[in-house]
Design a protein around this motif. Structure first.
Motif, PDB file in Angstrom:
ATOM      1  N   LEU A  23       0.813  -1.206   0.000  1.00 50.26           N
ATOM      2  CA  LEU A  23       0.000   0.000   0.000  1.00 50.26           C
ATOM      3  C   LEU A  23       0.851   1.263   0.000  1.00 50.26           C
ATOM      4  N   GLU A  24       1.882   1.293   0.830  1.00 52.58           N
ATOM      5  CA  GLU A  24       2.808   2.422   0.906  1.00 52.58           C
ATOM      6  C   GLU A  24       4.204   1.871   1.111  1.00 52.58           C
ATOM      7  N   SER A  25       5.208   2.668   0.776  1.00 47.58           N
ATOM      8  CA  SER A  25       6.577   2.239   1.062  1.00 47.58           C
ATOM      9  C   SER A  25       7.355   3.396   1.678  1.00 47.58           C
ATOM     10  N   TYR A  26       8.290   3.037   2.533  1.00 42.78           N
ATOM     11  CA  TYR A  26       9.120   3.997   3.244  1.00 42.78           C
ATOM     12  C   TYR A  26      10.577   3.605   3.076  1.00 42.78           C
ATOM     13  N   GLU A  27      11.449   4.611   3.075  1.00 34.85           N
ATOM     14  CA  GLU A  27      12.884   4.367   3.006  1.00 34.85           C
ATOM     15  C   GLU A  27      13.451   4.524   4.405  1.00 34.85           C
ATOM     16  N   GLY A  97       0.256   3.242  14.507  1.00 35.92           N
ATOM     17  CA  GLY A  97      -1.193   3.443  14.557  1.00 35.92           C
ATOM     18  C   GLY A  97      -1.909   2.738  13.418  1.00 35.92           C
ATOM     19  N   THR A  98      -1.347   2.817  12.229  1.00 40.55           N
ATOM     20  CA  THR A  98      -1.959   2.181  11.063  1.00 40.55           C
ATOM     21  C   THR A  98      -1.959   0.659  11.202  1.00 40.55           C
ATOM     22  N   ILE A  99      -0.869   0.116  11.689  1.00 44.37           N
ATOM     23  CA  ILE A  99      -0.757  -1.338  11.851  1.00 44.37           C
ATOM     24  C   ILE A  99      -1.774  -1.836  12.871  1.00 44.37           C
ATOM     25  N   LYS A 100      -1.870  -1.155  13.998  1.00 41.35           N
ATOM     26  CA  LYS A 100      -2.794  -1.582  15.054  1.00 41.35           C
ATOM     27  C   LYS A 100      -4.256  -1.413  14.633  1.00 41.35           C
ATOM     28  N   LEU A 104      -2.505  -4.284   9.328  1.00 38.78           N
ATOM     29  CA  LEU A 104      -1.534  -4.424   8.244  1.00 38.78           C
ATOM     30  C   LEU A 104      -0.206  -4.918   8.810  1.00 38.78           C
ATOM     31  N   THR A 105       0.748  -5.140   7.935  1.00 39.48           N
ATOM     32  CA  THR A 105       2.066  -5.607   8.373  1.00 39.48           C
ATOM     33  C   THR A 105       3.160  -4.840   7.641  1.00 39.48           C
ATOM     34  N   LEU A 106       4.348  -4.829   8.221  1.00 40.50           N
ATOM     35  CA  LEU A 106       5.505  -4.174   7.612  1.00 40.50           C
ATOM     36  C   LEU A 106       6.445  -5.242   7.076  1.00 40.50           C
ATOM     37  N   ILE A 107       6.740  -5.154   5.783  1.00 41.72           N
ATOM     38  CA  ILE A 107       7.587  -6.139   5.118  1.00 41.72           C
ATOM     39  C   ILE A 107       8.711  -5.396   4.389  1.00 41.72           C
ATOM     40  N   PRO A 108       9.974  -5.819   4.562  1.00 46.08           N
ATOM     41  CA  PRO A 108      11.061  -5.224   3.771  1.00 46.08           C
ATOM     42  C   PRO A 108      10.943  -5.653   2.312  1.00 46.08           C
ATOM     43  N   ILE A 109      10.933  -4.687   1.417  1.00 44.45           N
ATOM     44  CA  ILE A 109      10.743  -4.966  -0.007  1.00 44.45           C
ATOM     45  C   ILE A 109      12.083  -5.087  -0.729  1.00 44.45           C
ATOM     46  N   SER A 110      13.006  -4.193  -0.405  1.00 42.20           N
ATOM     47  CA  SER A 110      14.324  -4.269  -1.035  1.00 42.20           C
ATOM     48  C   SER A 110      15.360  -3.637  -0.124  1.00 42.20           C
ATOM     49  N   ILE A 111      16.601  -3.953  -0.402  1.00 37.77           N
ATOM     50  CA  ILE A 111      17.729  -3.354   0.313  1.00 37.77           C
ATOM     51  C   ILE A 111      18.707  -2.871  -0.754  1.00 37.77           C
ATOM     52  N   LEU A 124       4.255  -1.054   3.711  1.00 40.69           N
ATOM     53  CA  LEU A 124       3.069  -1.266   4.531  1.00 40.69           C
ATOM     54  C   LEU A 124       2.147  -2.138   3.694  1.00 40.69           C
ATOM     55  N   CYS A 125       1.918  -3.377   4.129  1.00 43.32           N
ATOM     56  CA  CYS A 125       1.305  -4.383   3.267  1.00 43.32           C
ATOM     57  C   CYS A 125       0.045  -4.999   3.868  1.00 43.32           C
TER      58      CYS A 125
END
Length: 156
Positions: A23-27, A97-100, A104-111, A124-125
């Motif tokens: 849904l969203e991604s963060y660096e 707050g969004t997860i609770k 949703l869950t937080l997953i590492p997409i790339s490094i 944010l998945c």
């Protein structure tokens, strides 16, 4: 405009895109020791079964495997150790707050390397159901078939 020439992808979590809707991604930055960075430069990382958690207002990545650096001897750390991710406090609070609230869950997409710094793209998945995976596979197959048809007609 972002200069993509300064980015060097180390590893991507392809399973994350298969199992989740991003849904969203963060660096985020990541805390590493010297031998881990050297191992990353050689491509010795696996993100396949990793996930992120928020504990006491801090973001951590778990399940990420960084292979021991072959010349690191006593300086090597545990390959599966929990590593801290560096993100602004407001972003962590928003994610928590969004997860609770939404489950949703937080997953590492790339490094990847950004300049000389190691960055992790955290998504944010929401999990995909089995019918979603089948639908995505059908769309992929249809697109592939259309591309083949166009390519074969353009040959003549």
């Amino acid at each position: 405009m972002i200069d993509r020439s300064k980015f060097k992808t180390i590893s991507e979590n392809r399973k994350a895109r298969h199992d989740y809707f991003v849904l969203e991604s963060y660096e985020a930055g990541i805390e590493l020791v010297g031998t881990e960075v050297k191992s990353l430069r050689q491509g010795g990382v696996n993100l396949k079964d990793s996930w992120c958690t928020i504990d006491n207002g801090e973001l951590f990545i778990k399940g990420m495997h960084i292979s021991p650096y072959e010349k690191g001897n006593i300086f090597n750390r545990d390959p599966m150790r929990v590593r801290k991710l560096l993100l602004h406090r407001k972003e962590i609070d928003k994610l928590y707050g969004t997860i609770k609230r939404d489950g949703l869950t937080l997953i590492p997409i790339s490094i990847y390397f950004k300049g000389s710094n190691v960055k992790v793209q955290v998504g944010l998945c929401r999990g995909k159901k089995l019918h979603d995976k089948r639908e995505a596979a059908a769309e992929r197959d249809a697109k592939r078939e259309i591309d083949r048809t166009i390519k074969s007609r353009n040959k003549f």
